[in-house]
Design a protein around this motif. Structure first.
Motif, PDB file in Angstrom:
ATOM      1  N   LEU A  99      10.551   2.638  17.469  1.00  0.00           N
ATOM      2  CA  LEU A  99       9.761   2.305  16.285  1.00  0.00           C
ATOM      3  C   LEU A  99       8.713   3.390  16.048  1.00  0.00           C
ATOM      4  O   LEU A  99       7.724   3.492  16.768  1.00  0.00           O
ATOM      5  CB  LEU A  99       9.082   0.942  16.472  1.00  0.00           C
ATOM      6  N   VAL A 100       8.953   4.199  15.030  1.00  0.00           N
ATOM      7  CA  VAL A 100       8.051   5.303  14.698  1.00  0.00           C
ATOM      8  C   VAL A 100       7.593   5.218  13.249  1.00  0.00           C
ATOM      9  O   VAL A 100       6.416   5.311  12.954  1.00  0.00           O
ATOM     10  CB  VAL A 100       8.722   6.667  14.958  1.00  0.00           C
ATOM     11  N   ASP A 101       8.554   5.052  12.327  1.00  0.00           N
ATOM     12  CA  ASP A 101       8.200   4.999  10.909  1.00  0.00           C
ATOM     13  C   ASP A 101       9.194   4.128  10.155  1.00  0.00           C
ATOM     14  O   ASP A 101      10.018   3.438  10.754  1.00  0.00           O
ATOM     15  CB  ASP A 101       8.122   6.416  10.312  1.00  0.00           C
ATOM     16  N   TRP A 102       9.142   4.184   8.831  1.00  0.00           N
ATOM     17  CA  TRP A 102       9.944   3.308   7.993  1.00  0.00           C
ATOM     18  C   TRP A 102      11.441   3.532   8.146  1.00  0.00           C
ATOM     19  O   TRP A 102      12.247   2.610   7.925  1.00  0.00           O
ATOM     20  CB  TRP A 102       9.550   3.481   6.521  1.00  0.00           C
ATOM     21  N   THR A 103      11.854   4.745   8.553  1.00  0.00           N
ATOM     22  CA  THR A 103      13.283   5.019   8.699  1.00  0.00           C
ATOM     23  C   THR A 103      13.901   4.198   9.832  1.00  0.00           C
ATOM     24  O   THR A 103      15.087   3.863   9.781  1.00  0.00           O
ATOM     25  CB  THR A 103      13.533   6.515   8.946  1.00  0.00           C
ATOM     26  N   ASP A 104      13.120   3.879  10.856  1.00  0.00           N
ATOM     27  CA  ASP A 104      13.631   3.073  11.961  1.00  0.00           C
ATOM     28  C   ASP A 104      13.844   1.625  11.523  1.00  0.00           C
ATOM     29  O   ASP A 104      14.827   0.985  11.915  1.00  0.00           O
ATOM     30  CB  ASP A 104      12.663   3.141  13.144  1.00  0.00           C
ATOM     31  N   VAL A 105      12.946   1.108  10.696  1.00  0.00           N
ATOM     32  CA  VAL A 105      13.136  -0.225  10.142  1.00  0.00           C
ATOM     33  C   VAL A 105      14.361  -0.239   9.240  1.00  0.00           C
ATOM     34  O   VAL A 105      15.152  -1.194   9.248  1.00  0.00           O
ATOM     35  CB  VAL A 105      11.881  -0.676   9.373  1.00  0.00           C
ATOM     36  N   ALA A 127       1.380   0.682   5.014  1.00  0.00           N
ATOM     37  CA  ALA A 127       1.263   1.948   4.303  1.00  0.00           C
ATOM     38  C   ALA A 127       1.533   1.744   2.811  1.00  0.00           C
ATOM     39  O   ALA A 127       2.404   0.958   2.429  1.00  0.00           O
ATOM     40  CB  ALA A 127       2.241   2.968   4.880  1.00  0.00           C
ATOM     41  N   THR A 128       0.794   2.440   1.979  1.00  0.00           N
ATOM     42  CA  THR A 128       0.984   2.292   0.535  1.00  0.00           C
ATOM     43  C   THR A 128       2.070   3.211  -0.008  1.00  0.00           C
ATOM     44  O   THR A 128       2.691   2.907  -1.019  1.00  0.00           O
ATOM     45  CB  THR A 128      -0.331   2.586  -0.212  1.00  0.00           C
ATOM     46  N   GLU A 129       2.303   4.349   0.687  1.00  0.00           N
ATOM     47  CA  GLU A 129       3.334   5.267   0.215  1.00  0.00           C
ATOM     48  C   GLU A 129       3.917   6.047   1.383  1.00  0.00           C
ATOM     49  O   GLU A 129       3.365   6.073   2.480  1.00  0.00           O
ATOM     50  CB  GLU A 129       2.772   6.239  -0.817  1.00  0.00           C
ATOM     51  N   ILE A 130       5.072   6.653   1.133  1.00  0.00           N
ATOM     52  CA  ILE A 130       5.714   7.529   2.104  1.00  0.00           C
ATOM     53  C   ILE A 130       5.948   8.878   1.444  1.00  0.00           C
ATOM     54  O   ILE A 130       5.905   9.003   0.211  1.00  0.00           O
ATOM     55  CB  ILE A 130       7.063   6.953   2.588  1.00  0.00           C
ATOM     56  N   GLU A 131       6.199   9.888   2.253  1.00  0.00           N
ATOM     57  CA  GLU A 131       6.477  11.221   1.733  1.00  0.00           C
ATOM     58  C   GLU A 131       7.728  11.763   2.409  1.00  0.00           C
ATOM     59  O   GLU A 131       7.837  11.740   3.639  1.00  0.00           O
ATOM     60  CB  GLU A 131       5.299  12.159   1.984  1.00  0.00           C
ATOM     61  N   VAL A 132       8.660  12.208   1.612  1.00  0.00           N
ATOM     62  CA  VAL A 132       9.932  12.725   2.114  1.00  0.00           C
ATOM     63  C   VAL A 132      10.091  14.164   1.656  1.00  0.00           C
ATOM     64  O   VAL A 132       9.916  14.477   0.470  1.00  0.00           O
ATOM     65  CB  VAL A 132      11.118  11.878   1.595  1.00  0.00           C
ATOM     66  N   ALA A 133      10.414  15.056   2.610  1.00  0.00           N
ATOM     67  CA  ALA A 133      10.618  16.475   2.295  1.00  0.00           C
ATOM     68  C   ALA A 133      12.103  16.804   2.345  1.00  0.00           C
ATOM     69  O   ALA A 133      12.820  16.394   3.256  1.00  0.00           O
ATOM     70  CB  ALA A 133       9.860  17.358   3.276  1.00  0.00           C
ATOM     71  N   LYS A 172       6.811  11.898  -3.038  1.00  0.00           N
ATOM     72  CA  LYS A 172       6.048  10.728  -2.616  1.00  0.00           C
ATOM     73  C   LYS A 172       6.583   9.493  -3.339  1.00  0.00           C
ATOM     74  O   LYS A 172       6.934   9.552  -4.512  1.00  0.00           O
ATOM     75  CB  LYS A 172       4.561  10.916  -2.919  1.00  0.00           C
ATOM     76  N   ALA A 173       6.663   8.393  -2.576  1.00  0.00           N
ATOM     77  CA  ALA A 173       7.189   7.160  -3.152  1.00  0.00           C
ATOM     78  C   ALA A 173       6.459   5.964  -2.561  1.00  0.00           C
ATOM     79  O   ALA A 173       5.818   6.057  -1.509  1.00  0.00           O
ATOM     80  CB  ALA A 173       8.687   7.047  -2.880  1.00  0.00           C
ATOM     81  N   ARG A 174       6.564   4.862  -3.240  1.00  0.00           N
ATOM     82  CA  ARG A 174       5.976   3.623  -2.739  1.00  0.00           C
ATOM     83  C   ARG A 174       6.655   3.222  -1.427  1.00  0.00           C
ATOM     84  O   ARG A 174       7.865   3.391  -1.268  1.00  0.00           O
ATOM     85  CB  ARG A 174       6.156   2.519  -3.777  1.00  0.00           C
ATOM     86  N   ASN A 175       5.894   2.703  -0.501  1.00  0.00           N
ATOM     87  CA  ASN A 175       6.434   2.296   0.798  1.00  0.00           C
ATOM     88  C   ASN A 175       7.532   1.241   0.603  1.00  0.00           C
ATOM     89  O   ASN A 175       7.272   0.160   0.065  1.00  0.00           O
ATOM     90  CB  ASN A 175       5.309   1.726   1.670  1.00  0.00           C
ATOM     91  N   PRO A 176       8.769   1.529   1.057  1.00  0.00           N
ATOM     92  CA  PRO A 176       9.857   0.556   0.875  1.00  0.00           C
ATOM     93  C   PRO A 176       9.810  -0.591   1.882  1.00  0.00           C
ATOM     94  O   PRO A 176      10.503  -1.594   1.707  1.00  0.00           O
ATOM     95  CB  PRO A 176      11.116   1.397   1.080  1.00  0.00           C
ATOM     96  N   ILE A 177       9.025  -0.446   2.934  1.00  0.00           N
ATOM     97  CA  ILE A 177       8.942  -1.482   3.969  1.00  0.00           C
ATOM     98  C   ILE A 177       7.739  -2.364   3.676  1.00  0.00           C
ATOM     99  O   ILE A 177       6.604  -2.025   3.987  1.00  0.00           O
ATOM    100  CB  ILE A 177       8.819  -0.854   5.374  1.00  0.00           C
TER     101      ILE A 177
END
Length: 222
Positions: A68-74, A116-122, A136-141
């Motif tokens: 469990l690190v960030d939203w991608t693990d969920v 978290a309110t938002e995430i950032e994907v590169a 940048k996008a709204r947090n999907p989790i």
């Protein structure tokens, strides 16, 4: 005993009688959820008892190497749940996970992910050259209930495993009567006949049982 108690703790400990029943109840519920006790609560399907967490047939609800690190693990755990099929129809189960169950070690990590309110994907990833694009996008989790217990790590013998699912659909607590603590009234028979100044009794009866293990996914670091 009260008269000769020099610690002044006898009455305090007696009044905490119900606390240890609650402690025991929490352990039994945790054991049912993590499948620690292999005889008391297991799911029974077609006259066969199954462990709650399987890595192959008849269902796969374990995701390995999923720290469990960030939203991608969920997201990875959600995909594990989405791939589970209904054994009667062969179609995907309509899983809507609600609970993120973590040890105390991962409690603040879970809060950071969910709140978290938002995430950032590169794309194609963070690099020193090539002008990667950052989005940048709204947090999907969102809308997950975080559940944690200080007893969880000790019962699992690990503090890194975490779970995603719906506790209410997975576990039922068959209760005969709820936890209740009662103190004998002043002037009771024991006080009159045996000089017992105060007395308490505590009682609770129930059992946890797994009714649908396919709605929760177990996630391990190895």
């Amino acid at each position: 005993a009260v008269f000769f108690d020099r610690t002044n703790m006898l009455l305090e400990r007696a009044q905490e009688l119900g606390r240890w029943l609650g402690y025991n109840k929490e352990i039994r519920l945790i054991d049912a959820f993590i499948d620690e006790n292999v005889t008391a609560h297991r799911y029974n399907w077609k006259d066969t008892a199954y462990a709650s967490y399987q890595t192959s047939t008849p269902w796969d609800n374990v995701t390995a190497s999923c720290t469990l690190v960030d939203w991608t693990d969920v997201d990875e755990a959600e995909q594990t749940l989405a791939a589970i099929l209904d054994p009667n129809t062969g179609t995907p189960i309509l899983n809507t996970p609600k609970d993120l169950v973590v040890t105390r070690q991962n409690l603040y990590t879970a809060r950071r992910i969910v709140n978290a309110t938002e995430i950032e994907v590169a794309t194609p990833g963070w690099a020193t050259t090539g002008n990667p694009t950052a989005t940048k996008a709204r947090n999907p989790i969102q809308n997950y209930r975080i559940v944690s217990s200080q007893l969880l790590a000790a019962r699992m013998a690990t503090d890194t495993t975490w779970y995603l699912g719906d506790i209410a659909r997975m576990i039922r607590y068959m209760e005969n009567f709820p936890l209740q603590v009662e103190q004998a009234p002043v002037g009771s028979g024991d006080m009159w006949e045996r000089d017992i100044a105060m007395s308490w009794k505590a009682g609770e009866r129930g059992a946890a049982v797994v009714v649908e293990p396919r709605v929760t996914a177990k996630n391990t670091v190895a």
